[in-house]
Enzyme design. Structure first.
Site, PDB file in Angstrom:
ATOM      1  N   GLN A 531       0.834  -1.200   0.000  1.00 38.94           N
ATOM      2  CA  GLN A 531       0.000   0.000   0.000  1.00 38.94           C
ATOM      3  C   GLN A 531       0.873   1.256   0.000  1.00 38.94           C
ATOM      4  O   GLN A 531       1.838   1.352   0.752  1.00 38.94           O
ATOM      5  CB  GLN A 531      -0.924   0.016   1.204  1.00 38.94           C
ATOM      6  CG  GLN A 531      -2.055  -0.987   1.143  1.00 38.94           C
ATOM      7  CD  GLN A 531      -3.142  -0.602   0.135  1.00 38.94           C
ATOM      8  OE1 GLN A 531      -3.037   0.387  -0.571  1.00 38.94           O
ATOM      9  NE2 GLN A 531      -4.189  -1.412   0.071  1.00 38.94           N
ATOM     10  N   GLU A 581      -2.345 -15.805  -3.401  1.00 38.60           N
ATOM     11  CA  GLU A 581      -1.797 -14.750  -4.256  1.00 38.60           C
ATOM     12  C   GLU A 581      -1.199 -15.384  -5.514  1.00 38.60           C
ATOM     13  O   GLU A 581      -0.535 -16.433  -5.440  1.00 38.60           O
ATOM     14  CB  GLU A 581      -0.729 -13.948  -3.516  1.00 38.60           C
ATOM     15  CG  GLU A 581       0.051 -12.965  -4.347  1.00 38.60           C
ATOM     16  CD  GLU A 581      -0.821 -11.907  -5.002  1.00 38.60           C
ATOM     17  OE1 GLU A 581      -0.608 -11.616  -6.201  1.00 38.60           O
ATOM     18  OE2 GLU A 581      -1.732 -11.394  -4.324  1.00 38.60           O
ATOM     19  N   ASP A 677      -9.100  -8.447  -1.079  1.00 40.78           N
ATOM     20  CA  ASP A 677      -8.569  -7.147  -1.492  1.00 40.78           C
ATOM     21  C   ASP A 677      -8.117  -7.282  -2.939  1.00 40.78           C
ATOM     22  O   ASP A 677      -6.922  -7.318  -3.235  1.00 40.78           O
ATOM     23  CB  ASP A 677      -7.407  -6.743  -0.580  1.00 40.78           C
ATOM     24  CG  ASP A 677      -6.926  -5.327  -0.869  1.00 40.78           C
ATOM     25  OD1 ASP A 677      -7.590  -4.625  -1.650  1.00 40.78           O
ATOM     26  OD2 ASP A 677      -5.877  -4.935  -0.318  1.00 40.78           O
ATOM     27  N   CYS A 705     -10.455  -0.930  -4.047  1.00 40.56           N
ATOM     28  CA  CYS A 705      -9.874   0.324  -4.510  1.00 40.56           C
ATOM     29  C   CYS A 705     -10.672   0.898  -5.669  1.00 40.56           C
ATOM     30  O   CYS A 705     -10.349   1.971  -6.186  1.00 40.56           O
ATOM     31  CB  CYS A 705      -8.417   0.122  -4.930  1.00 40.56           C
ATOM     32  SG  CYS A 705      -8.196  -1.096  -6.256  1.00 40.56           S
TER      33      CYS A 705
END
Length: 784
Positions: A531, A581, A677, A705
């Protein structure tokens, strides 16, 4: 009277009071007045909702008639009932709003029409010269067109020309003519005409480059420019996603700064920025309610959260405001500076003034950009100074040629250094210089890179105090866009020698810097996601943990975990974390971060979430319900292979578990929580289906986002399943979906959702990780 929809309601009350009275007319009049006043005191209308009749009723929009609520409906059933919203805007579906939007577009076009034309800061080819008056820029061309398409189009229209160039991916093309007569014919035949998909073609002059004006002779027959072509204001770019070296409208960009392009909200006070973002998010979330209502299957009652949405202004759940960033200035720990030419033709390291597809690729120095740290600005200046004397060319987006492309500055903060509204202490810095080595000799590249390393070493020591410089990486990327893949080769790696600022080449050392979140230390590689606002990220992750209702008997799935920041910061609050991931480098970073911080209850799996999440859910969730069932599953069950050695694997009677104690620990989990996320495009449809069909998963924290992708994913997650999966017999039913909205696609996919219990949106909040820009993170809690 105030509170009544019409005077007719008052008249009916008066008639009711006076009816049946046999006394004189004067007496009846006095009694009527007295009784009416008494009734007015008793019948007090309920206070109206703040958004009372500020939106058109969806039933009215669809059928033109009254809904089942009739006169009591809080939504307008016609333009005459519609009222302005508290922020003085109007329902976008209303005729008034459509007319106002059309007027704004026309006014903007008229304003832009007074511009001076397009200024080229780079040429398509060396030796090419565009003469003012005999060169035109064509705007609103189809993006997929190439130079051949443009030439064929001009020939079809009977337009004579000298040369025509068009870059695929841009909406502008450049045409030069032999004489004024050809120009006049082109303007008559092309300007204002339709082309492609209902595009209106516009023509503008191509001005001589500002740094060559004194050497150019402008034709006496130059035509005045009637339309301005490129508008950076219409395509605000954060300066980090696209770049190149062509330029832009002189009138739109000559007075424009990198500050305005990168931080368009910087002119507002920070409280005003937060209010603006909160209102914008509220309008976007209302799309979730409207589209979820449309996505609900026929014959199935609407979910309770949709029915209650009218009580909170059409929102799907309570919007609990917005959380501001502790650091408002210089907060970015990663800045990607484009390399290109300024409007004056100077080699520049900074931010784009617009969008490449609209012909804007001029670059300006990152001066007075409030989100960029002083250290990043200084390194950009050092690199820019070096480029002035470099014999290697900068990247030309028109021809996809050149050497120098981009500078990325990544910064590592010291532990416990976040201070309100001030720049944190930066202890480490990683510089990543992106180049394209095609067409250049290896030895010359090596010599030039050594010169660059020396320039950065000297530049870092010229400041007092010295600039932190931990590692310098040269990334070789040959693609068209500067967005390099994670596996782009690192051609040279320079690391700091000892405690000084001198760099030395060392390809054996893995380039890394470190940052801190919530008291944990994180190792960051060149391509790892982290981030950009560390102090605000701490607030974001803490909030996610609070909403997730974590405990020692919680199994937490961290989906799209990146370098594991969310899962690792919450690991001390749960029994176990399973991270997923697809970036192998990020997974490696996550595992290293777990080791650095001594965290033992985290497992990270490398793979696309849509490929591995189903197997992971089966492997872990089958052990949650009953210990007896889990034991039986251990000996007799069969589980899919996940592709990761750290994940439990079982096949028949064979058990390849890290330890028996891990199984016993799994059996003690009482609840399962997932935190997602995803990137800006949102979750893959397969991931959504797995989340929906896992009945043991009761709570989902969605961190987004991009509110638009959140809306689309929530439609599929929160709408009831159809009784039977709807299938279309049309083999070509996928045609036309390419240009539709993400919400419409989500409604379409929701029709084939497997039979499962939907989630319910409980609450949402915005977290501002990007002050001075329109962007912010959104956190939504979903339960079932």
């Amino acid at each position: 009277m105030e509170g009544f929809d019409s005077a007719g309601e008052t008249d009916s009350i008066v008639s009711l009071v006076v009816s049946g009275d046999g006394n004189s007319s004067e007496k009846r009049k006095r009694e009527t007045e007295t009784d009416t006043e008494t009734l007015m005191d008793v019948v007090v209308p309920a206070p109206r909702h703040p958004l009372w009749k500020t939106s058109l009723c969806s039933y009215f929009r669809g059928s033109g008639g009254l809904c089942s609520h009739g006169d009591s409906c809080r939504f307008a059933h016609g333009e005459e009932e519609l009222r302005p919203r508290p922020d003085n805007t109007w329902d976008p579906a209303s005729e008034r709003a459509k007319k106002m939007a059309k007027m704004e577009v026309e006014e903007k076009e008229e304003t832009d029409g007074g511009g001076g034309g397009i200024m080229m800061t780079e040429k398509f080819e060396e030796g090419e010269s565009l003469v003012a008056g005999l060169s035109k820029c064509l705007v609103n061309l189809p993006m997929k067109w190439t130079s051949d398409h443009l030439r064929n189009f001009l020939k079809e229209k009977g337009v004579l020309f000298k040369s025509a160039k068009k870059k695929k991916g841009m909406v502008v093309g450049f045409v030069s003519f032999e004489n004024v007569e050809q120009v006049a014919t082109a303007v008559e035949e092309l300007d204002g005409k339709s082309v492609g998909n209902n595009r209106t073609l516009k023509l503008s002059d191509v001005l001589p480059r500002s740094f060559e004006r004194n050497n150019k002779v402008v034709s006496e027959g130059s035509l005045p420019c009637s339309d301005l072509v490129t508008k950076a204001e219409d395509s605000i770019n954060d300066g980090a996603d696209s770049d190149g070296n062509v330029a832009s409208s002189s009138s739109a960009l000559m007075g424009r700064s990198a500050r305005a392009a990168v931080t368009p909200l910087a002119h507002m006070s920070y409280p005003d920025q937060l209010e603006h973002k909160k209102n914008s998010l509220a309008q976007t979330l209302k799309k979730l309610t409207r589209n979820a209502r449309k996505a609900c299957p026929r014959g199935i009652s609407l979910p309770e959260w949709i029915q209650k949405s009218r009580e909170i202004g059409g929102l799907p759940c309570e919007l609990e405001g917005i959380i501001g960033s502790p650091s408002v200035y210089g907060y970015r720990n990663k800045c990607e500076f484009s390399v290109g030419l300024s409007l004056e033709g100077k080699r520049t390291v900074g931010f784009l003034l617009g969008n490449f597809r609209e012909g804007v690729t001029a670059v300006e120095e990152p001066v007075d950009c409030p989100n960029v740290s002083q250290i990043a600005c200084k390194y950009a200046a050092v690199f820019q100074k070096f480029l002035q004397d470099s014999s290697f060319p900068v990247w030309n987006r028109l021809n996809n040629t050149g050497f120098w492309r981009q500078l990325t500055v990544r910064e590592g903060r010291s532990a416990h250094c976040n201070v309100e509204n001030s720049e944190p202490i930066i202890s480490e810095a990683m510089l990543i210089v992106q180049v394209c080595s095609i067409g250049f000799e290896d030895q010359k590249i090596k010599d030039e890179i050594n010169f660059l390393e020396n320039a950065f070493s000297i530049g870092s020591t010229e400041e007092a105090p010295h600039l932190p410089l931990t590692v310098l990486v040269i990334q070789d990327h040959t693609g068209i866009s500067n967005a390099a893949p994670a596996d782009a080769p690192l051609k040279y790696v320079f690391t700091r020698r000892g405690e000084g600022s001198e760099l030395g080449i060392n390809d054996d050392v893995e380039p890394r810097i470190h940052d801190h979140i919530s008291g944990l230390k994180f190792s960051i590689s060149p391509s790892a996601f982290f981030q950009v606002n560390t102090s605000a990220a701490e607030k974001l992750y803490s909030l996610a943990g609070d909403w997730a209702d974590l405990g020692p008997k919680t199994l937490l799935f961290d989906i799209c975990c990146g370098t594991g920041t969310i899962g690792l910061t919450l690991a001390h609050r749960v029994g176990m974390v399973v991270g997923i991931e697809m970036n192998a480098s990020a997974v490696s970073d996550a595992q290293k971060n777990a080791e650095i911080n001594g965290i033992k209850n985290c497992k990270f799996v490398c793979g696309k979430a849509e490929d591995v999440i189903g197997a992971l859910m089966k492997q872990y969730l089958c052990l949650l319900l009953k210990p007896d069932d889990a034991s039986s599953s251990t000996h007799n069950g069969s589980m899919e292979h996940s592709g990761d050695e750290n994940v439990i694997q079982q096949n028949g009677s064979h058990q390849s578990m890290e330890s028996r104690s891990e199984l016993l620990l799994l059996q003690q989990f009482e609840n399962v929580v997932a935190v997602v996320d995803p990137p800006r495009v949102g979750l893959h449809p397969t991931v959504i289906k797995v989340l929906r069909t896992q009945s043991d998963l009761k709570r989902l924290i969605y961190i987004s986002c991009n509110p638009e992708s959140l809306v689309a994913n929530a439609i599929e997650l929160c709408t009831p399943s159809p009784g039977e999966t709807e299938k279309s017999n049309n083999k070509n039913n996928n045609r036309g979906w390419k240009n539709t909205t993400s919400a419409s696609l989500a409604r379409h996919r929701a029709k084939s959702m497997p039979d499962s219990e939907p989630f319910i949106p409980v609450k949402a909040v915005a977290v501002d990780l990007f002050p001075h820009t329109p962007h912010c993170e959104t956190v939504m809690l979903l339960e079932r």
